[in-house]
Enzyme design. Structure first.
Site, PDB file in Angstrom:
ATOM      1  N   SER A  33      11.179 -27.307   8.315  1.00 21.28           N
ATOM      2  CA  SER A  33       9.820 -27.871   8.419  1.00 21.28           C
ATOM      3  C   SER A  33       9.795 -29.303   7.888  1.00 21.28           C
ATOM      4  O   SER A  33      10.789 -29.793   7.334  1.00 21.28           O
ATOM      5  CB  SER A  33       8.803 -26.998   7.660  1.00 21.28           C
ATOM      6  OG  SER A  33       8.940 -27.171   6.275  1.00 21.28           O
ATOM      7  N   ILE A  64       9.745 -33.023   6.653  1.00 16.35           N
ATOM      8  CA  ILE A  64      10.613 -34.208   6.773  1.00 16.35           C
ATOM      9  C   ILE A  64      12.004 -33.810   7.292  1.00 16.35           C
ATOM     10  O   ILE A  64      12.599 -34.516   8.109  1.00 16.35           O
ATOM     11  CB  ILE A  64      10.696 -34.937   5.403  1.00 16.35           C
ATOM     12  CG1 ILE A  64       9.309 -35.482   5.005  1.00 16.35           C
ATOM     13  CG2 ILE A  64      11.727 -36.056   5.447  1.00 16.35           C
ATOM     14  CD1 ILE A  64       9.216 -35.991   3.561  1.00 16.35           C
ATOM     15  N   TYR A 115       8.712 -31.912 -11.702  1.00 19.25           N
ATOM     16  CA  TYR A 115       8.982 -32.458 -10.368  1.00 19.25           C
ATOM     17  C   TYR A 115       9.331 -33.953 -10.473  1.00 19.25           C
ATOM     18  O   TYR A 115      10.340 -34.414  -9.929  1.00 19.25           O
ATOM     19  CB  TYR A 115       7.767 -32.252  -9.456  1.00 19.25           C
ATOM     20  CG  TYR A 115       7.962 -32.835  -8.083  1.00 19.25           C
ATOM     21  CD1 TYR A 115       8.852 -32.243  -7.183  1.00 19.25           C
ATOM     22  CD2 TYR A 115       7.288 -33.982  -7.678  1.00 19.25           C
ATOM     23  CE1 TYR A 115       9.047 -32.777  -5.918  1.00 19.25           C
ATOM     24  CE2 TYR A 115       7.480 -34.520  -6.414  1.00 19.25           C
ATOM     25  CZ  TYR A 115       8.364 -33.916  -5.533  1.00 19.25           C
ATOM     26  OH  TYR A 115       8.569 -34.459  -4.297  1.00 19.25           O
ATOM     27  N   LYS A 131      12.962 -35.867  -9.540  1.00 16.01           N
ATOM     28  CA  LYS A 131      13.126 -36.944  -8.560  1.00 16.01           C
ATOM     29  C   LYS A 131      13.638 -38.237  -9.223  1.00 16.01           C
ATOM     30  O   LYS A 131      14.331 -39.033  -8.582  1.00 16.01           O
ATOM     31  CB  LYS A 131      11.816 -37.181  -7.809  1.00 16.01           C
ATOM     32  CG  LYS A 131      11.403 -35.978  -6.934  1.00 16.01           C
ATOM     33  CD  LYS A 131      12.467 -35.608  -5.901  1.00 16.01           C
ATOM     34  CE  LYS A 131      11.997 -34.550  -4.921  1.00 16.01           C
ATOM     35  NZ  LYS A 131      13.026 -34.185  -3.916  1.00 16.01           N
TER      36      LYS A 131
END
Ligand SMILES: NC(=O)c1ccc[n+]([C@@H]2O[C@H](COP(=O)([O-])OP(=O)(O)OC[C@H]3O[C@@H](n4cnc5c(N)ncnc54)[C@H](OP(=O)(O)O)[C@@H]3O)[C@@H](O)[C@H]2O)c1
Length: 261
Positions: free
Chosen positions: A14, A16, A154, A158
């Site tokens: 799904s 990107i 999160y 990243k």
């Protein structure tokens, strides 16, 4: 025509990752599609194979597990049908006050967003160095540019991905292997609903389409860049984080986070 002969795309079922698969397939790149949803991957593989004439393999794997990562790493190391592009895209988010979110979700987030990226990049780099050519796109996030209150784990995951990718970009200079941290802001996919993030405070015009993210990512890798933030508004935000004191940005993000949770 694509620069790439065969690509592994994680999180291809799904958003990107699917957009990467569609764009690369249309450009003539053979594909290895990775995610947990085997049926969805198989449907996409059949469609892309029929439409573009490329060879598409399906590799169903849970990348939060060592076994799932080992399966994909073995495919990356297989030199009978060598892979020259790895897109580490699979990722999940958590949203809310740290401590109010179940610990297992936070641990799984690190396993997928960080550990799987390290494992797969490790497998790919060895093979690509030996080939003298290759590309790795690690899908990071705009949240990498500053700490991210109410998405602390999160944002930290990243920041790891961006730092790791930039360091490898420099380490691998001159080897023929490029590495890019691709750092999108809000993009229309299943990500927000899966992470429990409300879309309502975010204006419509700000959202990127997955295809724009993919176009900028592939162009930036081809241009030898180490980091790319897709979209003008998000580029401006990334620029601001370099000049506005970190504590101010954190307070602003925290006040938005407070209202959402
Ligand atoms: N959308 C945004 O606003 C945004 C912004 C910045 C960065 N990003 C990053 O973009 C990347 C792609 O996210 P997206 O927006 O496209 O979200 P998405 O539509 O929810 O797609 C996530 C993909 O990851 C796969 N995945 C989830 N858990 C997995 C696991 N344990 N093992 C293997 N695959 C797994 C999912 O497939 P299965 O469920 O089939 O496994 C799916 O294909 C992520 O790294 C995300 O952090 C997104």
């Amino acid at each position: 025509m694509s620069d790439w002969r065969r690509a592994v795309v994680t999180g291809a079922s799904s958003g990107i990752g699917e957009a990467f698969a569609r764009r690369l397939g249309a450009d003539g790149t053979d594909l290895v599609l990775v995610a947990r949803s085997a049926d969805t991957l198989q449907r996409l593989a059949d469609e892309l194979g029929e439409r573009s004439g490329v060879t598409v393999e399906v590799c169903a794997a849970d990348l939060t597990t060592p076994d799932g990562c080992a399966t994909v790493a073995a495919r990356l190391a297989d030199d009978t049908a060598p892979v020259d592009l790895l897109v580490n895209n699979a990722g999940i988010g958590t949203s809310g006050a740290f401590g109010s979110i179940e610990l297992q979700r936070e641990v799984d987030l690190i396993a997928l967003n960080v550990t799987a990226v390290v494992r797969l990049t490790h497998a790919a780099v060895a093979r690509m160095r030996a080939q003298g050519r290759g590309g790795i796109i690690n899908v990071s996030s705009l949240t990498a540019f500053q700490p991210y209150p109410f998405g602390a784990n999160y944002g930290a995951s990243k920041a790891y991905v961006t730092s790791f990718s930039k360091a490898l970009h420099t380490e691998l200079a001159g080897t023929g292997v490029g590495v890019l941290a691709l750092c999108p802001g809000f993009t229309r996919t299943n990500f927000q609903s899966a992470a429990g993030i409300s879309r309502t405070p975010i204006p419509d015009w700000l959202w990127l389409q997955p295809e724009e993210v993919v176009d900028e990512g592939l162009a930036a890798l081809a241009a030898g860049r180490s980091v790319r933030v897709p979209g003008a508004a998000f580029k401006a935000w990334a620029g601001l984080t370099k000049v506005v004191p970190d504590a101010l940005i954190r307070r602003a993000l925290a006040s938005v986070g407070h209202r959402r949770h």
